[in-house]
Structure formats: C-alpha cells, structure tokens
Write an enzyme that holds these catalytic residues in place. Structure first.
Site, PDB file in Angstrom:
ATOM      1  N   GLY A 153       0.866  -1.187   0.000  1.00  0.00           N
ATOM      2  CA  GLY A 153       0.000   0.000   0.000  1.00  0.00           C
ATOM      3  C   GLY A 153       0.894   1.226   0.000  1.00  0.00           C
ATOM      4  CB  ILE A 155       3.550   2.232   4.683  1.00  0.00           C
ATOM      5  CG1 ILE A 155       2.759   3.366   5.361  1.00  0.00           C
ATOM      6  CG2 ILE A 155       4.874   1.998   5.427  1.00  0.00           C
ATOM      7  CD1 ILE A 155       2.243   3.042   6.767  1.00  0.00           C
ATOM      8  CB  THR A 234       7.197  -0.521  10.892  1.00  0.00           C
ATOM      9  OG1 THR A 234       6.866  -0.760   9.523  1.00  0.00           O
ATOM     10  CG2 THR A 234       8.697  -0.514  11.070  1.00  0.00           C
ATOM     11  NE  ARG A 236      -1.936  -1.012  14.913  1.00  0.00           N
ATOM     12  CZ  ARG A 236      -1.429   0.151  14.496  1.00  0.00           C
ATOM     13  NH1 ARG A 236      -0.150   0.235  14.161  1.00  0.00           N
ATOM     14  NH2 ARG A 236      -2.186   1.225  14.420  1.00  0.00           N
ATOM     15  CD  GLU A 265       2.633  -1.756  20.323  1.00  0.00           C
ATOM     16  OE1 GLU A 265       2.093  -0.639  20.342  1.00  0.00           O
ATOM     17  OE2 GLU A 265       2.980  -2.317  19.286  1.00  0.00           O
ATOM     18  CG  HIS A 283       3.703   1.628  17.939  1.00  0.00           C
ATOM     19  ND1 HIS A 283       2.582   0.839  18.109  1.00  0.00           N
ATOM     20  CD2 HIS A 283       3.535   2.246  16.749  1.00  0.00           C
ATOM     21  CE1 HIS A 283       1.775   0.991  17.064  1.00  0.00           C
ATOM     22  NE2 HIS A 283       2.339   1.836  16.228  1.00  0.00           N
ATOM     23  N   GLY A 285       7.057   4.462  14.596  1.00  0.00           N
ATOM     24  CA  GLY A 285       7.042   4.568  13.129  1.00  0.00           C
ATOM     25  C   GLY A 285       6.695   5.959  12.623  1.00  0.00           C
TER      26      GLY A 285
HETATM   27  C1  GLV Z   1       0.654   3.827  13.969  1.00  0.00           C
HETATM   28  O1  GLV Z   1       0.943   2.712  14.266  1.00  0.00           O
HETATM   29  C2  GLV Z   1      -0.520   4.211  13.290  1.00  0.00           C
HETATM   30  O2  GLV Z   1      -1.366   3.344  12.999  1.00  0.00           O
HETATM   31  O3  GLV Z   1      -0.660   5.414  12.998  1.00  0.00           O
HETATM   32  C1  GLV Z   2      -1.337   2.511   5.719  1.00  0.00           C
HETATM   33  O1  GLV Z   2      -2.393   2.080   5.913  1.00  0.00           O
HETATM   34  C2  GLV Z   2      -0.810   3.321   4.662  1.00  0.00           C
HETATM   35  O2  GLV Z   2      -0.890   4.581   4.779  1.00  0.00           O
HETATM   36  O3  GLV Z   2      -0.273   2.694   3.740  1.00  0.00           O
END
Ligand code: GLV
Ligand code: GLV
Length: 317
Positions: A153, A155, A234, A236, A265, A283, A285
C-alpha cells in the site's frame, strides 16, 4: 455548544481548528482506563483517541451523543468498527501523512538489523572496542538481496522505493496484485505469500491488522523462510505469532528481527529482551515532528467536518 473529548494530549495544530467547541480531555502523561474514557466523554459528540485506547462496543454504546471517533493514527484496529457503523458513529484516521516517516523507520530497521548497529553501539559503550578486526560485527549486504514486502500500500510502496535505491530486488504480496504497468514503474514483482517467504532475505510487513491478518506470520510460514532471513515489523505486532518468532530467533531458524510493534503492547516478553539478534523500538514509526503535526491537523479537520455535518476527509466508516 458541542463537546469534544481527547483521551491524550496531541499536538496543538489540530486542536486549534476546534476552537469553536468545548474541548476537554486528559492532560496527564498516562493512559485513561475504559471507565475514565466513558466518564470523560459523557455528553460528547466527538472523541479523539490514540491507538493505545481500546474503543470497544461498550465504550461506543455508552456514549449516545457520539458522532465521531477520530483516531490519531492510520491504523484503527483499536476501535470496534462494526459497532460504530451500526450506531452511525463515524470513525476517521490519519492516512498518507505518516507514510514516509514509517517507511524511513522500516528501512532504518533493515539497516540496523543487517549491520548490527544497535549491538555495535552497546559494544562500544561497554568499552569492548579494542581495535579493527576482520570479523567484527559483520552482516549481510543489501544490494541484490530480495526484500519481500507483504502489503504494498502507501507505506509498502515507500519502502520499495527506498529499497531500490539500495540495489535490493523487491517482491511483494497483496491480496490484489497491482497492474503490470504499476509493477514495472516501481520495479517490483508480485508473488504468492509462500513463494515470497521462501525467497526473501528481508521481509517487511505493511498490512493492517484484521481478523484475517492476525498471526499471518505463524510457525508454518516462518518455517518456510531462509535461515538468513531478517523480519521487519513496523505495522502491528499481532501480525506475527510472537511466541514462535522468539523461538525461531533463539533457535537460529531465522537470523534477526527489527520490531517497532508487539503483540501485547506495551508488554514485551523478557525472552525477546534477552535476544541479541533483535532491534526493539517503542512503536515510533510515525514519530517525526512533521508527521505528528500533520496527523493532528487531520484529526482536527475530521472532527470539525463531522460536527459541521459534512463528510470527513479521512473516513474509515
Ligand atoms: C501507527 O501505528 C498508526 O497506525 O498510525
Ligand atoms: C497505511 O495504511 C498506509 O498509509 O499505507
């Protein structure tokens, strides 16, 4: 005047967008219990939450005036979406603005685990560096290695772009593969999850946590991986069967792991803490100044939109 409750203080930028409302919330540096959230948000139309707040059906049903739950995160597995949907409560998140931050951190973990950066730092601090040696903290190079991305996706794609710059070969698995021209533009190749696990030297997870993806990396799947493989998470924690991951790391079934997230967590098992071949982060990220400010603005816009009777920009339901 409509009321807004926040479970934890977030950056001011987004809160400034909510000046026309009565805003209250938790200003202490501790998480609220479920009871405190229900009590605090009583009579509120909007609830601003963290991913560490469990907003289950009891919370949602206990807040009859609630119109919107604005999560200060892209992930929303902490919220009972089905109950929110049934009760007509909107749920919003913060996609997009934390993509680069999270991808940077995932890549940081690829570098930190392969080049043993954290272990080396500990070694230096323990005054054990007594001269250059041929085999001191050696690890695998990145060029020409296979990076398997599960979930290409926003990220995942940002991680792929970084990996290409390091000369890595990027393969991915999605429920629905991208179009061939998109794959070509990004220089990535689709594979079944099993094939991807078999060839990956590095594996990075970028799927949301759902009932379907929980423990997607279980004993059977981790056992398909190379002994030299390094797992990066990074996304879940519960995407991985953490108990088996620890065993695999301890027994040398896989080489190393870089983890920013954990199954329960903030609990982290002592076995994981005792392993030398893991890099463990709390956590973080999305923890850039820029991402956190942008996330706050999105929360403010989402809440304001719902309270003004408009469609929020970042709808989950
Ligand atoms: C972080 O883990 C988020 O989902 O923004
Ligand atoms: C997560 O869901 C993203 O932004 O790719």
């Amino acid at each position: 005047m409509e009321k807004i409750f926040f479970t934890f203080k977030i950056p001011d930028e987004g809160m400034l967008l909510l000046k026309g409302y009565e805003v209250t919330g938790n200003t202490q540096d501790r998480f609220l219990s479920k009871k405190e959230i229900i009590e605090g948000a009583k009579n509120c139309s909007a609830l601003i939450t963290l991913l560490s707040d469990k907003i289950d059906s009891e919370v949602i049903v206990s807040l009859p005036r609630l119109k919107v739950i604005a999560n200060y995160a892209v992930g929303f597995n902490n919220i009972d979406i089905e109950t929110a949907r049934q009760r007509g409560v909107r749920v919003t998140n913060t996609p997009g603005v934390l993509t680069d931050a999270t991808a940077d951190l995932a890549f940081g973990l690829i570098l930190a685990t392969s080049r043993r950066i954290v272990e080396s730092d500990r070694f230096v601090r323990e005054h054990r560096f007594n001269g250059w040696k041929p085999d001191l903290f050696t690890g695998p190079s990145l060029a020409d290695k296979n990076l398997g991305i599960v979930g290409l996706g926003r990220i995942g794609k940002a991680v792929a772009i970084r990996a290409k710059a390091f000369g890595m070969k990027v393969v991915y698995h999605n429920r629905k593969p991208m179009l061939p021209e998109e794959e070509e533009a990004l220089g990535v190749r689709h594979m079944s999850l099993e094939d991807l696990l078999r060839i990956s030297d590095f594996l990075s997870l970028h799927v949301p946590l759902t009932a379907e993806t929980r423990h997607m990396l279980n004993e059977k799947r981790i056992s398909m991986m190379k002994r030299e493989a390094i797992i990066i998470n990074t996304a879940r924690g519960a995407l991985i069967d953490e108990e088996y991951l620890i065993k695999a790391l301890r027994d040398g079934r896989i080489a190393a792991a870089g983890l920013d997230v954990y199954e329960e967590e903030p609990f982290i098992s002592q076995e994981l803490l005792d392993l030398p071949n893991v890099v463990l982060l709390p956590h973080v990220g999305s923890a850039t100044h820029e991402a956190r400010r942008a996330m706050s603005i999105m929360v403010g816009r989402n809440v304001a939109a719902v309270l003004e009777g408009k469609e929020p920009p970042n709808v989950v339901v």
